[in-house]
Design an enzyme around this catalytic site. Structure first.
Site, mmCIF file in Angstrom:
data_model
loop_
_atom_site.group_PDB
_atom_site.id
_atom_site.type_symbol
_atom_site.label_atom_id
_atom_site.label_comp_id
_atom_site.label_asym_id
_atom_site.label_seq_id
_atom_site.Cartn_x
_atom_site.Cartn_y
_atom_site.Cartn_z
ATOM 1 N N CYS A 1 63.389 58.261 83.971
ATOM 2 C CA CYS A 1 64.787 57.812 83.977
ATOM 3 C C CYS A 1 65.726 58.933 83.527
ATOM 4 O O CYS A 1 65.625 59.438 82.402
ATOM 5 C CB CYS A 1 64.921 56.584 83.070
ATOM 6 S SG CYS A 1 66.605 56.198 82.566
ATOM 7 N N CYS B 1 67.770 58.148 80.440
ATOM 8 C CA CYS B 1 66.954 58.227 79.229
ATOM 9 C C CYS B 1 66.798 59.676 78.773
ATOM 10 O O CYS B 1 66.862 59.983 77.578
ATOM 11 C CB CYS B 1 65.572 57.614 79.477
ATOM 12 S SG CYS B 1 65.599 55.907 80.066
ATOM 13 N N CYS C 1 39.546 32.148 57.151
ATOM 14 C CA CYS C 1 39.173 33.211 58.098
ATOM 15 C C CYS C 1 40.200 34.342 58.091
ATOM 16 O O CYS C 1 41.386 34.124 58.376
ATOM 17 C CB CYS C 1 39.034 32.605 59.492
ATOM 18 S SG CYS C 1 39.068 33.797 60.847
ATOM 19 N N CYS D 1 41.871 34.928 61.428
ATOM 20 C CA CYS D 1 42.860 33.868 61.691
ATOM 21 C C CYS D 1 44.175 34.177 60.981
ATOM 22 O O CYS D 1 45.263 33.976 61.535
ATOM 23 C CB CYS D 1 42.336 32.514 61.230
ATOM 24 S SG CYS D 1 40.764 32.008 61.994
#
Length: 443
Positions: free
Chosen positions: A54, A57, A188, A191
């Site tokens: 780009c 950019c 856990c 988790c």
């Protein structure tokens, strides 16, 4: 030859790695570190989403580096190579480059940076956002990095549905929606690591799919009947439930972006294509263009020029492309040439003939015109360029959606020429017409 090879290797390296290095004060972000560094941070972040190819950019890079150095220790400045990390760009709806987002008090809903692209303007914008953040905290509004927990309070908990032995069948198995369900255990560690990702993804998925894909959680240590029914042996285990089908194991990554990407794939695979709506009044245009990021508007030839079969052919092309791009969740509209002249003028359609197509971003009041053929190939190329932030755009004439006429819907039939009034010749003296009698005696 060695010099040429070295330059080529350097060019390729920069293209892959992006614009920034460890020596810069710009922090390079990717899916592996984005959540921890940005979403779980108490700092204010300005993040540039860019693509190495780009031009805009490339021109922004030195100013972005200069702003990062000036703001060091005050505001975090980051950058994401969204061409390389498409899932991260897609997570925040990045459609053009560069796009700059401000991650402030509510990290789940970043704001668009609308300021200038010089280092001075970027610093001013960052400090302005920082002042707003501090004032919010001073007034008691809390922000920060808390993502919530599935087993406790928090901002993300409301969008993760707590599932139990008692409500699972009714909410999941009897639902027409798609469910991604995590079976977890409170003790856990994996988790616990997943909790903020799952909660953040739940909110994004709810918004992007209008609630058609839901994320739930089951405490398998409490609801052991559910865990046993689905053969849960380890934690966390994620399963996908679609009505009438056997549950499917989720095998993807455990980051927010991975979860969202899988949810969007499930949504697009099961969602019907968007409806192709005829522009009948202002409400149709306003709702479609304001509810969707882009509304694709086609102006089809007059019915007298194509007949019903010709018009249906054009509508079939639109339907196929709407199906192809349904994951984008764009709105699709059409009108007949001449029925909405103000709309045609505001989009500069008249000079290109019919059929014509334009894509409108109503939030920015920008549009792009289809320059190629009104065919599957031509429209696909047009929309593909738009979806990666390329293509030429212009401002909608008048800077706002134009006045829309109220019209009757097409009845699906061929057009009919307007009936002309019959002329009664009974009172006309044809002999006078033939001889050119002027009412005077001949000499």
């Amino acid at each position: 030859m060695r010099l040429l090879y070295g330059l080529l290797a350097c060019t390729l390296f920069l293209d892959v790695q992006g614009f920034y290095s460890s020596s810069d004060d710009v922090i390079e972000l990717d899916p592996s570190n984005f959540n921890k560094m940005v979403l779980q941070s108490d700092s204010l972040w300005l993040v540039e989403f860019y693509a190495p190819w780009c031009g805009h950019c490339q021109r922004l890079t030195p100013d972005w580096k200069k702003a990062a150095t000036a703001l060091k220790g005050v505001v975090k400045i980051g950058a994401v190579n969204a061409d390389q990390h498409k899932s991260l760009g897609g997570q925040y709806g990045i459609r053009g480059f560069p796009t700059i987002k401000i991650f402030g008090a509510n990290k789940n809903k970043p704001e668009d940076y609308q300021g200038g692209r010089t280092s001075e303007a970027i610093v001013d914008g960052a400090l302005s956002a920082l002042r707003s953040l501090v004032k919010d905290r001073l007034s008691g509004k809390t922000g920060g990095s808390s993502q919530g927990r599935q087993s406790g309070g928090g901002s993300g908990k409301k969008d993760v549905v707590e599932l139990t032995d008692d409500n699972f069948d009714k909410m999941v198995l009897n639902s027409d929606d798609i469910w991604m369900v995590e079976f977890f255990a409170p003790w856990c560690g994996h988790c616990k690591n997943l909790e903020p990702e799952w909660a953040a993804a739940a909110s994004e998925v709810k918004d992007q799919t209008k609630g058609k894909v839901k994320l739930g959680a089951v405490d398998a240590t409490v609801h052991q009947g559910l865990a046993s029914r689905y053969g849960i042996r380890g934690f966390p285990t994620i399963k996908i439930f679609s009505k009438g089908e056997e549950p499917e194991d989720y095998e993807g990554g455990r980051t927010r972006s991975d979860i969202i990407a899988r949810a969007m794939d499930l949504f697009s695979a099961n969602a019907p294509p968007p409806e192709i709506l005829e522009i009948l009044n202002e409400d149709v245009v306003k709702k479609t263009c304001e509810d969707y990021q882009l509304c694709i508007i086609s102006v089809l030839p007059h019915i007298l020029d194509t007949g019903a079969s010709g018009r249906n052919g054009y509508l079939d092309v639109m339907k196929k492309m709407a199906e192809k791009y349904k994951k984008k969740m764009w709105g699709w509209l059409w009108t007949e040439a001449g029925a909405q002249m103000d709309l045609e003028v505001s989009l500069g359609i008249g000079g290109f003939g019919y059929p014509a197509m334009a894509a409108i971003n109503a939030r920015k009041m920008k549009f792009a015109l289809l320059r190629g053929s009104f065919s599957e190939t031509g429209i696909h190329e047009f929309l593909r360029e738009l979806s990666v932030g390329r293509g030429s755009t212009a401002t909608v004439g008048g800077g706002a959606l134009p006045r829309i006429n109220k019209v009757e819907p097409w009845d699906g039939k061929d057009g009919e020429l307007p009936m002309e009034d019959d002329i009664d010749l009974s009172d006309v003296d044809l002999d006078d017409l033939e001889t050119g009698d002027s009412g005077k005696d001949e000499l």
